[in-house]
Design a protein around this motif. Structure first.
Motif, PDB file in Angstrom:
ATOM      1  N   VAL A   4       0.866  -1.190   0.000  1.00 53.64           N
ATOM      2  CA  VAL A   4       0.000   0.000   0.000  1.00 53.64           C
ATOM      3  C   VAL A   4       0.899   1.236   0.000  1.00 53.64           C
ATOM      4  N   ASP A  51      -2.969   7.517  -2.131  1.00 53.30           N
ATOM      5  CA  ASP A  51      -4.058   6.643  -2.560  1.00 53.30           C
ATOM      6  C   ASP A  51      -4.266   6.813  -4.059  1.00 53.30           C
ATOM      7  N   LEU A  97      -6.183   5.837  -6.942  1.00 54.77           N
ATOM      8  CA  LEU A  97      -7.455   5.196  -7.267  1.00 54.77           C
ATOM      9  C   LEU A  97      -8.162   5.988  -8.362  1.00 54.77           C
ATOM     10  N   ARG A 102      -8.384   5.487   2.223  1.00 47.65           N
ATOM     11  CA  ARG A 102      -7.220   4.705   2.654  1.00 47.65           C
ATOM     12  C   ARG A 102      -7.592   3.236   2.876  1.00 47.65           C
ATOM     13  N   SER A 161      -7.663   1.482  -0.399  1.00 47.65           N
ATOM     14  CA  SER A 161      -6.298   1.145  -0.839  1.00 47.65           C
ATOM     15  C   SER A 161      -5.796  -0.115  -0.143  1.00 47.65           C
ATOM     16  N   ASN A 197      -7.593  -3.146  -1.588  1.00 43.12           N
ATOM     17  CA  ASN A 197      -7.029  -3.590  -2.868  1.00 43.12           C
ATOM     18  C   ASN A 197      -5.919  -4.612  -2.680  1.00 43.12           C
ATOM     19  N   LYS A 234       1.670   1.311 -10.193  1.00 39.74           N
ATOM     20  CA  LYS A 234       1.178   0.572  -9.027  1.00 39.74           C
ATOM     21  C   LYS A 234       0.638  -0.801  -9.424  1.00 39.74           C
TER      22      LYS A 234
END
Length: 596
Positions: free
Chosen positions: A84, A88, A90, A152, A155, A158, A424
């Motif tokens: 992580v 963030d 996304l 957060r 994240s 994920n 990422k």
């Protein structure tokens, strides 16, 4: 387990290159069920250490040893590690549920069905307490969405989707209030209690957060000041003569020591004497500053008192979960989906993410207002007279320029804006680069077609161009071909430079040159620059539009002969594929250079 880890970088100077040491002999061990916190001031090397442990830096520049269950880092292990990042990264227009669902479809093993993967995404939503906001968009700078704490948790979600054996987090509580930060750390503790290994950097945790960590590494200028149980850190520093004079947050006290700040801190007489000597000789510019003296003392104290003891305890090998233990030597990369499945998932995700941008009222208004203005200026133009023909040729050239200019400057931002997301997801082996590239470039095509149709429906009939089905549809096909070719140029420039300012400047010069060589302003182009005309999609589009309108009516318009159009179509098709191939090669080069 990591032993005597060192990391150096070469800083290029004007005359000579300087080697800078980022990490110096870092040793530690973290077992399943434990949360290890990496603490230290800014610039101490904690994020670099985290990236090394998580396999996110090129290992060729690393000294020492980093092993996982006595095995080196490999491609299979990569699929069992969650990472992580501090920011963030996304997609703002996807909901929480969609974000986790697409990640599950891409990352979970092929052995699971689509329904099982989607169920895992739902389970993670409830595990992280995100059920209330699961249908809310993530949001971003210009889009209202979920809160910072919820973002957060998404994240983190994920990464825990894949049930990782090791979870690395970079500043997971950064920018969050104390209550939300505590919730995040409690989630990490629960993950560790399930038999996983958690390693996180933390800047300045509250005292409640600090006591949640099992182990602690305290760094100062890349050197190890303390490694051991977090609960025993204060006792250790007291044993070497360093203790707070007032009631302090343990983390604040430790960071003060790592920074060399001795305010409200008692120090041993040995260190106090060194400080007094240096202060009395302050005029000597070669003397060491106070923080360096304190750091050297703390590093030396750690090495002489507990370093060897900790190294002996680390002789017991790190044991990961049974699945990883049995497969850690299997080095083949594990994809969660086939190439076609990756393409399909990324294609659907791309359309969902960008439909808001493509059909924003601002963009629709821009195209519609431009079309109406053109329609009014060329209202029922007549091509039967030389003047009317010249006017219509001007309209056709503007259409060629507008639908060449517009897509280039839209496509330029594609890869620079998505670079963080691509890095990422590629670092986590979510998909192949080829699947991403093809999905990213083809998911725009249906969206790109709708606005030109709206534009031409307004302009074509208001301007009184040839009112029959064949010319109208051939005009539309020509414009669409121009859009795809121009979009390819934008993708290639953006992917090659990966810098929005540089790409915009370069594209401005290129598009302006192509427009000037497009055949409307200059018919007799000097021989030594005539080759520019054949690279210009404006030129080929303009020539095709003239052919569609005036073929079999007049032999030439503005010096443009009405031929069969094969050369122009071939040139545009070559640009469609050629520019995209250049963009893919540029992305591949960047991907290989970054090690993802």
């Amino acid at each position: 387990m990591f032993t005597d880890v060192t990391y150096k970088v070469i800083i290029k100077g004007l005359r000579t290159n300087v080697e800078k040491e980022i990490l110096n002999g870092i040793t530690g061990l973290v077992n399943p069920g434990e949360v290890l916190a990496l603490m230290g001031p800014s610039g101490s090397g904690k994020t670099t250490l985290l990236n090394l442990l998580g396999g996110r830096l090129i290992r060729s520049t690393v000294g020492g040893s980093i092993t996982y269950n006595d095995q080196p880092y490999n491609k299979f292990l990569k699929s069992r590690v969650g990472f992580v990042m501090q920011e963030d990264v996304l997609f703002p227009h996807l909901t929480v549920k969609e974000t986790l669902r697409y990640a599950a479809l891409l990352r979970l093993p092929k052995t699971l069905t689509k329904e099982q993967k989607e169920k895992r995404a739902v389970d993670v939503i409830y595990e992280l307490g995100l059920e209330r906001c699961q249908d809310t968009m993530i949001g971003g700078s210009f889009v209202r969405g979920v809160s910072g704490g919820e973002r957060r948790r998404v994240s983190i979600g994920n990464e825990i989707l894949i049930n990782p054996s090791l979870l690395f987090l970079d500043e997971p509580t950064s920018g969050l209030d104390s209550t939300t930060a505590l919730k995040i750390v409690q989630i990490l503790h629960e993950i560790a209690e399930a038999g996983k290994t958690v390693v996180t950097t933390i800047h300045q945790p509250s005292s409640r957060l600090f006591h949640k960590f099992d182990k602690l590494i305290l760094l100062g200028k890349g050197s190890l000041i303390y490694y051991g149980k977090a609960a025993e850190a204060i006792n250790y520093f007291s044993s070497i003569g360093c203790s707070p004079l007032i009631a302090m947050n343990p983390a604040e006290f430790l960071l003060d020591l790592a920074n060399g700040n001795l305010n409200d801190v008692s120090v041993p007489s040995e260190l106090e004497d060194k400080v007094q000597i240096e202060n009395s000789e302050a005029d000597n510019t070669q003397d060491k500053p106070l923080p360096v003296l304190v750091q050297e003392y703390l590093v030396e104290a750690y090495e002489t008192r507990i370093a060897e003891t900790e190294k002996r305890e680390m002789l017991v090998p790190l044991t990961l979960d049974e699945e990883l233990k049995s497969k850690v030597t299997y080095s083949k990369r594990q994809w969660g989906a086939s190439w076609w499945e990756q393409y399909s998932i990324l294609y659907r995700r791309g359309i969902k993410e960008r439909r808001h941008e493509y059909f924003s009222w601002l963009r629709i208004t821009q195209v519609l207002v431009t079309a109406i203005i053109l329609g009014l200026l060329w209202w029922h133009s007549d091509s039967s007279t030389p003047k009317g023909l010249q006017d219509q040729a001007g309209l056709l050239f503007f259409i060629a320029v507008f639908w060449g200019f517009f897509p280039v400057f839209t496509a330029i931002f594609t890869f620079p804006q998505e670079r963080a997301m691509l890095s990422k997801e590629r670092a986590a082996d979510m998909y192949r680069l080829s699947a991403y590239f093809l999905a990213r470039t083809t998911s725009d095509l249906p969206l790109d077609l709708l606005l030109p149709i709206l534009f031409l429906l307004v302009v074509y009939f208001m301007a009184g161009l040839r009112l029959s089905a064949a010319p109208f549809f051939l005009t539309m096909v020509t414009v669409f071909l121009s859009i795809v070719a121009a979009q390819g140029l934008g993708l290639a420039i953006g992917a090659s430079l990966m810098d929005v300012k540089k790409a915009t400047t370069f594209a401005s010069v290129t598009v302006m040159t192509f427009m000037l060589a497009g055949g409307f302003f200059v018919q007799q182009v000097p021989v030594f620059v005539s080759w520019i005309r054949f690279l210009s999609f404006n030129y080929h589009t303009y020539k095709l539009l003239l052919k569609v309108q005036y073929n079999n009516i007049i032999p030439a318009v503005n010096g443009m002969r009405m031929d069969n159009g094969v050369v122009e179509i071939t040139a545009l098709v070559a640009m469609v594929f050629g520019y995209r191939l250049l963009a893919y090669i540029s992305l591949r080069r960047i991907s290989l250079h970054s090690g993802s």
